[in-house]
Design a protein around this motif. Structure first.
Motif, PDB file in Angstrom:
ATOM      1  N   ALA A  19       2.807  -6.239   8.599  1.00 30.77           N
ATOM      2  CA  ALA A  19       3.915  -6.200   7.520  1.00 30.77           C
ATOM      3  C   ALA A  19       3.297  -6.673   6.352  1.00 30.77           C
ATOM      4  O   ALA A  19       4.080  -5.933   5.280  1.00 30.77           O
ATOM      5  N   TRP A  20       2.499  -7.920   6.348  1.00 37.05           N
ATOM      6  CA  TRP A  20       1.924  -8.400   5.115  1.00 37.05           C
ATOM      7  C   TRP A  20       1.130  -7.280   4.396  1.00 37.05           C
ATOM      8  O   TRP A  20       1.170  -7.059   3.251  1.00 37.05           O
ATOM      9  N   ALA A  21       0.380  -6.570   5.291  1.00 36.30           N
ATOM     10  CA  ALA A  21      -0.586  -5.445   4.581  1.00 36.30           C
ATOM     11  C   ALA A  21       0.177  -4.209   4.092  1.00 36.30           C
ATOM     12  O   ALA A  21       0.009  -4.060   3.120  1.00 36.30           O
ATOM     13  N   ILE A  22       1.303  -3.840   4.852  1.00 34.79           N
ATOM     14  CA  ILE A  22       2.057  -2.749   4.164  1.00 34.79           C
ATOM     15  C   ILE A  22       2.818  -3.208   3.187  1.00 34.79           C
ATOM     16  O   ILE A  22       2.664  -2.347   1.998  1.00 34.79           O
ATOM     17  N   ASN A  23       3.187  -4.577   2.906  1.00 35.78           N
ATOM     18  CA  ASN A  23       3.952  -4.851   1.472  1.00 35.78           C
ATOM     19  C   ASN A  23       2.844  -4.832   0.528  1.00 35.78           C
ATOM     20  O   ASN A  23       2.863  -4.583  -0.566  1.00 35.78           O
ATOM     21  N   GLY A  24       1.512  -5.394   0.745  1.00 31.19           N
ATOM     22  CA  GLY A  24       0.651  -5.425  -0.351  1.00 31.19           C
ATOM     23  C   GLY A  24       0.026  -3.961  -0.618  1.00 31.19           C
ATOM     24  O   GLY A  24      -0.332  -3.614  -1.656  1.00 31.19           O
ATOM     25  N   ALA A  49      -6.195   6.396  10.508  1.00 26.63           N
ATOM     26  CA  ALA A  49      -4.995   6.027  11.349  1.00 26.63           C
ATOM     27  C   ALA A  49      -4.494   4.802  10.738  1.00 26.63           C
ATOM     28  O   ALA A  49      -3.221   4.584  10.276  1.00 26.63           O
ATOM     29  N   ILE A  50      -5.070   3.835  10.171  1.00 20.96           N
ATOM     30  CA  ILE A  50      -4.784   2.557   9.742  1.00 20.96           C
ATOM     31  C   ILE A  50      -4.328   2.748   8.241  1.00 20.96           C
ATOM     32  O   ILE A  50      -3.141   2.297   7.846  1.00 20.96           O
ATOM     33  N   GLU A  51      -4.735   3.806   7.380  1.00 15.33           N
ATOM     34  CA  GLU A  51      -4.528   4.366   6.185  1.00 15.33           C
ATOM     35  C   GLU A  51      -2.947   4.756   6.348  1.00 15.33           C
ATOM     36  O   GLU A  51      -1.986   4.639   5.825  1.00 15.33           O
ATOM     37  N   GLN A  52      -2.733   5.496   7.542  1.00 11.64           N
ATOM     38  CA  GLN A  52      -1.270   6.006   7.374  1.00 11.64           C
ATOM     39  C   GLN A  52      -0.331   5.178   7.915  1.00 11.64           C
ATOM     40  O   GLN A  52       0.780   5.098   7.481  1.00 11.64           O
ATOM     41  N   LEU A  53      -0.806   4.012   8.602  1.00  7.55           N
ATOM     42  CA  LEU A  53       0.118   3.049   9.121  1.00  7.55           C
ATOM     43  C   LEU A  53       0.395   2.228   7.769  1.00  7.55           C
ATOM     44  O   LEU A  53       1.637   1.815   7.714  1.00  7.55           O
ATOM     45  N   LEU A  54      -0.496   1.854   7.027  1.00  4.58           N
ATOM     46  CA  LEU A  54      -0.180   1.033   5.778  1.00  4.58           C
ATOM     47  C   LEU A  54       0.434   1.755   4.654  1.00  4.58           C
ATOM     48  O   LEU A  54       1.302   1.092   3.957  1.00  4.58           O
ATOM     49  N   SER A  55       0.462   2.988   4.605  1.00  3.14           N
ATOM     50  CA  SER A  55       1.137   3.861   3.547  1.00  3.14           C
ATOM     51  C   SER A  55       2.521   3.831   4.054  1.00  3.14           C
ATOM     52  O   SER A  55       3.319   4.845   3.432  1.00  3.14           O
ATOM     53  N   LYS A  56       2.881   3.813   5.246  1.00  2.00           N
ATOM     54  CA  LYS A  56       3.917   4.054   5.921  1.00  2.00           C
ATOM     55  C   LYS A  56       4.302   5.489   6.395  1.00  2.00           C
ATOM     56  O   LYS A  56       5.410   6.127   6.310  1.00  2.00           O
ATOM     57  N   ALA A  57       3.233   6.327   6.155  1.00  2.00           N
ATOM     58  CA  ALA A  57       3.204   7.888   6.551  1.00  2.00           C
ATOM     59  C   ALA A  57       3.814   7.922   8.089  1.00  2.00           C
ATOM     60  O   ALA A  57       4.434   8.824   8.459  1.00  2.00           O
ATOM     61  N   VAL A  58       3.324   7.140   8.903  1.00  4.14           N
ATOM     62  CA  VAL A  58       3.841   7.009  10.359  1.00  4.14           C
ATOM     63  C   VAL A  58       4.570   5.593  10.412  1.00  4.14           C
ATOM     64  O   VAL A  58       4.366   4.569   9.991  1.00  4.14           O
ATOM     65  N   PRO A  59       5.830   5.843  11.364  1.00  3.00           N
ATOM     66  CA  PRO A  59       6.542   4.511  11.917  1.00  3.00           C
ATOM     67  C   PRO A  59       5.864   3.683  12.738  1.00  3.00           C
ATOM     68  O   PRO A  59       4.713   4.102  13.508  1.00  3.00           O
ATOM     69  N   VAL A  68       2.535  -0.989  17.699  1.00  3.44           N
ATOM     70  CA  VAL A  68       2.392   0.316  18.475  1.00  3.44           C
ATOM     71  C   VAL A  68       2.794   1.344  17.338  1.00  3.44           C
ATOM     72  O   VAL A  68       3.902   1.549  16.887  1.00  3.44           O
ATOM     73  N   PHE A  69       1.758   2.293  17.254  1.00  9.67           N
ATOM     74  CA  PHE A  69       2.092   3.515  16.370  1.00  9.67           C
ATOM     75  C   PHE A  69       1.246   4.665  17.031  1.00  9.67           C
ATOM     76  O   PHE A  69       0.148   4.525  17.659  1.00  9.67           O
ATOM     77  N   SER A  70       1.500   5.782  16.342  1.00  6.45           N
ATOM     78  CA  SER A  70       1.048   7.127  16.918  1.00  6.45           C
ATOM     79  C   SER A  70       0.613   7.782  15.728  1.00  6.45           C
ATOM     80  O   SER A  70       1.472   7.998  14.513  1.00  6.45           O
ATOM     81  N   VAL A  71      -0.434   8.391  15.686  1.00  5.60           N
ATOM     82  CA  VAL A  71      -0.794   9.659  14.729  1.00  5.60           C
ATOM     83  C   VAL A  71      -1.388  10.766  15.049  1.00  5.60           C
ATOM     84  O   VAL A  71      -1.983  10.770  16.432  1.00  5.60           O
ATOM     85  N   ASP A  72      -1.454  11.938  14.232  1.00 12.18           N
ATOM     86  CA  ASP A  72      -1.960  13.248  14.872  1.00 12.18           C
ATOM     87  C   ASP A  72      -3.267  12.998  14.240  1.00 12.18           C
ATOM     88  O   ASP A  72      -3.573  12.745  13.025  1.00 12.18           O
ATOM     89  N   GLU A  73      -4.457  13.483  14.984  1.00 17.78           N
ATOM     90  CA  GLU A  73      -5.726  13.408  14.647  1.00 17.78           C
ATOM     91  C   GLU A  73      -6.200  14.852  14.869  1.00 17.78           C
ATOM     92  O   GLU A  73      -6.061  15.578  15.586  1.00 17.78           O
TER      93      GLU A  73
END
Length: 73
Positions: A19-24, A49-59, A68-73
């Motif tokens: 949550a802190w990293a997404i905010n920043g 995958a981490i970039e997608q998580l932090l940028s809120k591209a994936v929930p 827990v999160f999922s990405v297309d790779e």
């Protein structure tokens, strides 16, 4: 689709850290440092995958103390 589970430890509460990293990550100047920090913290997760998580591209969801999160790779 690949699912990732980022667990907590006694020293780090992962849902709070994410949550802190997404905010920043909202601030462009802070993105490289935050992305690098998260990639170093979770080396088994691909940078993309981490970039997608932090940028809120994936929930993500929180299960107990695990992110827990999922990405297309």
């Amino acid at each position: 689709m690949t699912e990732y589970r980022l667990g907590s430890s006694e020293m780090v509460h992962t849902p709070g850290l994410i949550a802190w990293a997404i905010n920043g990550y909202h601030f462009a100047d802070d993105r490289p440092v935050l992305l690098n920090s998260m990639c170093q913290s979770f080396p088994t997760v691909p940078n993309t995958a981490i970039e997608q998580l932090l940028s809120k591209a994936v929930p993500y969801t929180v299960e107990d103390k695990t992110v827990v999160f999922s990405v297309d790779e």
